[in-house]
Every structure is written in structure tokens, then in C-alpha cells.
Design a protein around this motif. Structure first.
Motif, PDB file in Angstrom:
ATOM      1  N   UNK A 165       0.833  -1.201   0.000  1.00 35.66           N
ATOM      2  CA  UNK A 165       0.000   0.000   0.000  1.00 35.66           C
ATOM      3  C   UNK A 165       0.871   1.257   0.000  1.00 35.66           C
ATOM      4  N   UNK A 166       1.946   1.229   0.793  1.00 32.36           N
ATOM      5  CA  UNK A 166       2.720   2.448   1.035  1.00 32.36           C
ATOM      6  C   UNK A 166       3.776   2.749  -0.025  1.00 32.36           C
ATOM      7  N   UNK A 167       4.237   1.717  -0.735  1.00 37.24           N
ATOM      8  CA  UNK A 167       5.325   1.924  -1.689  1.00 37.24           C
ATOM      9  C   UNK A 167       4.842   1.606  -3.105  1.00 37.24           C
ATOM     10  N   UNK A 168       4.767   2.637  -3.912  1.00 35.81           N
ATOM     11  CA  UNK A 168       4.263   2.485  -5.283  1.00 35.81           C
ATOM     12  C   UNK A 168       5.081   1.463  -6.070  1.00 35.81           C
ATOM     13  N   UNK A 169       6.403   1.467  -5.901  1.00 33.84           N
ATOM     14  CA  UNK A 169       7.254   0.536  -6.655  1.00 33.84           C
ATOM     15  C   UNK A 169       6.931  -0.917  -6.291  1.00 33.84           C
ATOM     16  N   UNK A 170       6.678  -1.185  -5.018  1.00 39.82           N
ATOM     17  CA  UNK A 170       6.345  -2.549  -4.578  1.00 39.82           C
ATOM     18  C   UNK A 170       5.005  -2.967  -5.159  1.00 39.82           C
ATOM     19  N   UNK A 171       4.040  -2.082  -5.056  1.00 41.80           N
ATOM     20  CA  UNK A 171       2.705  -2.380  -5.604  1.00 41.80           C
ATOM     21  C   UNK A 171       2.796  -2.613  -7.118  1.00 41.80           C
ATOM     22  N   UNK A 172       3.515  -1.760  -7.809  1.00 38.13           N
ATOM     23  CA  UNK A 172       3.630  -1.903  -9.268  1.00 38.13           C
ATOM     24  C   UNK A 172       4.356  -3.189  -9.665  1.00 38.13           C
ATOM     25  N   UNK A 173       5.365  -3.592  -8.905  1.00 40.00           N
ATOM     26  CA  UNK A 173       6.064  -4.849  -9.197  1.00 40.00           C
ATOM     27  C   UNK A 173       5.092  -6.026  -9.065  1.00 40.00           C
ATOM     28  N   UNK A 174       4.319  -6.031  -7.999  1.00 42.72           N
ATOM     29  CA  UNK A 174       3.330  -7.095  -7.786  1.00 42.72           C
ATOM     30  C   UNK A 174       2.312  -7.130  -8.928  1.00 42.72           C
ATOM     31  N   UNK A 175       1.772  -5.994  -9.266  1.00 41.13           N
ATOM     32  CA  UNK A 175       0.760  -5.942 -10.326  1.00 41.13           C
ATOM     33  C   UNK A 175       1.355  -6.353 -11.680  1.00 41.13           C
ATOM     34  N   UNK A 176       2.589  -5.961 -11.936  1.00 37.23           N
ATOM     35  CA  UNK A 176       3.245  -6.348 -13.187  1.00 37.23           C
ATOM     36  C   UNK A 176       3.471  -7.857 -13.231  1.00 37.23           C
ATOM     37  N   UNK A 177       3.905  -8.437 -12.126  1.00 27.56           N
ATOM     38  CA  UNK A 177       4.194  -9.869 -12.104  1.00 27.56           C
ATOM     39  C   UNK A 177       2.933 -10.728 -12.216  1.00 27.56           C
ATOM     40  N   UNK A 178       1.843 -10.286 -11.645  1.00 26.80           N
ATOM     41  CA  UNK A 178       0.619 -11.112 -11.790  1.00 26.80           C
ATOM     42  C   UNK A 178       0.001 -10.953 -13.169  1.00 26.80           C
ATOM     43  N   UNK A 179       0.383  -9.883 -13.868  1.00 28.42           N
ATOM     44  CA  UNK A 179      -0.168  -9.659 -15.217  1.00 28.42           C
ATOM     45  C   UNK A 179       0.741 -10.221 -16.314  1.00 28.42           C
ATOM     46  N   UNK A 180       1.898 -10.737 -15.946  1.00 26.83           N
ATOM     47  CA  UNK A 180       2.852 -11.242 -16.948  1.00 26.83           C
ATOM     48  C   UNK A 180       2.188 -12.285 -17.834  1.00 26.83           C
ATOM     49  N   UNK A 181       2.605 -12.282 -19.070  1.00 29.08           N
ATOM     50  CA  UNK A 181       2.101 -13.242 -20.042  1.00 29.08           C
ATOM     51  C   UNK A 181       2.337 -14.644 -19.528  1.00 29.08           C
ATOM     52  N   UNK A 182       1.279 -15.468 -19.579  1.00 30.05           N
ATOM     53  CA  UNK A 182       1.401 -16.855 -19.144  1.00 30.05           C
ATOM     54  C   UNK A 182       2.154 -17.650 -20.202  1.00 30.05           C
ATOM     55  N   UNK A 183       3.163 -18.369 -19.769  1.00 32.30           N
ATOM     56  CA  UNK A 183       3.963 -19.154 -20.709  1.00 32.30           C
ATOM     57  C   UNK A 183       3.354 -20.506 -20.960  1.00 32.30           C
TER      58      UNK A 183
END
Length: 183
Positions: A165-183
Motif C-alpha cells: 500500500x505504502x510503496x508504489x514501486x512494490x505495488x507496481x512490481x506485484x501488479x506487473x508480475x501477476x499480469x505477466x504473459x502466461x507461458x
């Protein structure tokens, strides 16, 4: 409950004595027991049985955990996927317990917003996680097959605690990783 189900069958104009409906009240009761088994489970006990000490202080993600729940407003199913991330502080969870935790809360009459928050809250404290993120994307049959009848709609909810919640970079990393293209 079986008598109530028989009453529902009669009230919609069907004959509960018809061959195809004879055992429906019994089968329906068994189905409801399964769909609501989360009321007989303790989420804290589920998660605390699988905490392991591990020299690990980075983000851990389990994504695409299937979930099935029942909308408390119409008692119709909603279903989708749950994505969980947390930043460990030398304690980690057994991965299967995270899926069991999702099922515990999903197997109750629910709203997706509460379900998302409940999962995040229970994950955070036992391991004193630096942060937790939970995202659920689900389709609701109450919206798809009645009312507005929007077949392709999805609801997305998130709960972010601590550094998520508090760190935008942490939140963005999480959101990017769950949205990664499924291999």
C-alpha cells in the motif's frame, strides 16, 4: 433444508415427485454443505499450520488460484482467480495453505470486496509480513444471467497492506508480475 428445497421446487411450478427431481433436495443439501464449508473452518488455523522459517526477505507470489464462491445478495455463484503476493521477513507460508485459505473464505456467502480483504488480513499478521497484496478477478452469475445480463463482465478487487500500500514501486512490481504473459 430438504423441505425448503422441495418448497422452492413447488413454488416455481415443478413437481418435486417427478423422477428427475425426486433426489434433488438431498443432492442440493449436499451441494450447499460443500459450497459453504468455509463456515466450519478456521482461517487462522489453516494458515498457521504451514509457517516455515526461511532466510527470505523478498516478494513471493502465487497467482491464478481458482476460486468459486456464492454471492450473498442472490445466492448465485461467482468464480475467478485470486493472486496473492507477500514480502516475507524470514518466514514463509506453505504454498498449498494459501490456496486453502482462499477456499476457506470463498466457501461462504460472500461479496468479492470482503473476500479480498479477509484473505489479505489473515496472511499479513502470522509471519509479520512487510506487505501483502491480494487481487481477485471474478465473473458473477448474478450479473451475467439475470438483471443486466452482461456476459463478459469481470469484477476486479484488490487489497494492499503494508509496503504494497505504502510503496508504489512494490505495488507496481506485484501488479506487473501477476499480469505477466502466461507461458
Amino acid at each position: 433444508m430438504e423441505n425448503g428445497i422441495r418448497m422452492i421446487i413447488e413454488s416455481i411450478g415443478e413437481d418435486p415427485k417427478r423422477e428427475g427431481l425426486l433426489d434433488t433436495p438431498t443432492r442440493s443439501c449436499k451441494a450447499w454443505a460443500h459450497l459453504t464449508q468455509g463456515y466450519q473452518q478456521n482461517p487462522e488455523e489453516i494458515i498457521k499450520k504451514a509457517i516455515f522459517k526461511e532466510e527470505c526477505n523478498h516478494m513471493i507470489i502465487v497467482r491464478d488460484i481458482e476460486l468459486y464462491s456464492m454471492c450473498e445478495h442472490h445466492m448465485l455463484p461467482f468464480f475467478g482467480k485470486c493472486h496473492i503476493g507477500y514480502i516475507a521477513q524470514n518466514k514463509v507460508y506453505g504454498v498449498s495453505k494459501l490456496a486453502r485459505l482462499v477456499d476457506c473464505f470463498a466457501r461462504r456467502l460472500q461479496v468479492q470486496e470482503r473476500l479480498t480483504q479477509q484473505i489479505a488480513d489473515v496472511i499479513m499478521e502470522p509471519i509479520d509480513a512487510e506487505g501483502v497484496g491480494v487481487v481477485i478477478e471474478a465473473q458473477h452469475l448474478c450479473m451475467m444471467m439475470r438483471g443486466v445480463s452482461k456476459q463478459n463482465s469481470k469484477m476486479i478487487t484488490s487489497a494492499m497492506l503494508g509496503s504494497f500500500r505504502d510503496e508504489i514501486a512494490t505495488r507496481n512490481e506485484f501488479l506487473r508480475l501477476i499480469a505477466m504473459e502466461r507461458s
